[in-house]
Scaffold this motif. Sequence first.
Motif, PDB file in Angstrom:
ATOM      1  N   ARG A  65       0.869  -1.189   0.000  1.00 24.45           N
ATOM      2  CA  ARG A  65       0.000   0.000   0.000  1.00 24.45           C
ATOM      3  C   ARG A  65       0.895   1.225   0.000  1.00 24.45           C
ATOM      4  O   ARG A  65       1.892   1.292   0.717  1.00 24.45           O
ATOM      5  N   ASN A  66       0.512   2.148  -0.792  1.00 25.59           N
ATOM      6  CA  ASN A  66       1.249   3.393  -0.884  1.00 25.59           C
ATOM      7  C   ASN A  66       0.380   4.476  -0.269  1.00 25.59           C
ATOM      8  O   ASN A  66      -0.674   4.805  -0.802  1.00 25.59           O
ATOM      9  N   HIS A  67       0.787   5.055   0.877  1.00 25.44           N
ATOM     10  CA  HIS A  67      -0.010   6.060   1.576  1.00 25.44           C
ATOM     11  C   HIS A  67       0.486   7.480   1.286  1.00 25.44           C
ATOM     12  O   HIS A  67       0.041   8.428   1.934  1.00 25.44           O
ATOM     13  N   SER A  68       1.386   7.642   0.360  1.00 26.61           N
ATOM     14  CA  SER A  68       1.877   8.999   0.061  1.00 26.61           C
ATOM     15  C   SER A  68       0.945   9.679  -0.914  1.00 26.61           C
ATOM     16  O   SER A  68       0.245   9.045  -1.707  1.00 26.61           O
ATOM     17  N   ARG A  69       0.943  10.993  -0.831  1.00 27.77           N
ATOM     18  CA  ARG A  69       0.107  11.801  -1.721  1.00 27.77           C
ATOM     19  C   ARG A  69       0.994  12.702  -2.578  1.00 27.77           C
ATOM     20  O   ARG A  69       1.977  13.245  -2.104  1.00 27.77           O
ATOM     21  N   ILE A  70       0.595  12.865  -3.789  1.00 27.82           N
ATOM     22  CA  ILE A  70       1.301  13.795  -4.666  1.00 27.82           C
ATOM     23  C   ILE A  70       0.525  15.112  -4.619  1.00 27.82           C
ATOM     24  O   ILE A  70      -0.669  15.154  -4.908  1.00 27.82           O
ATOM     25  N   ILE A  71       1.232  16.182  -4.264  1.00 29.17           N
ATOM     26  CA  ILE A  71       0.561  17.485  -4.141  1.00 29.17           C
ATOM     27  C   ILE A  71       1.046  18.409  -5.229  1.00 29.17           C
ATOM     28  O   ILE A  71       2.141  18.474  -5.632  1.00 29.17           O
TER      29      ILE A  71
END
Length: 71
Positions: A65-71
């Motif tokens: 699971r990838n919990h990072s967000r691209i902003i």
Amino acid sequence: MLLAHQSVADLRDCPADLNADAVVGAVVENTKFKLVYKLQDPETAKWVAAMSGTILVDDENKNSRNHSRII
């Protein structure tokens, strides 16, 4: 030369002056390539399964699971 039979029982159904097991053994040992299609006879199916061997498979599942967000 092509040798065709539908089941191992067909090979054993030979004249009385021939040993049925020897006939089956001769066919099995002296035919290098075997084409098997849609077996109906359980004995023949077991025979083919025993000749074909077993392949060991290592099955592995991974979840990430990838919990990072691209902003």
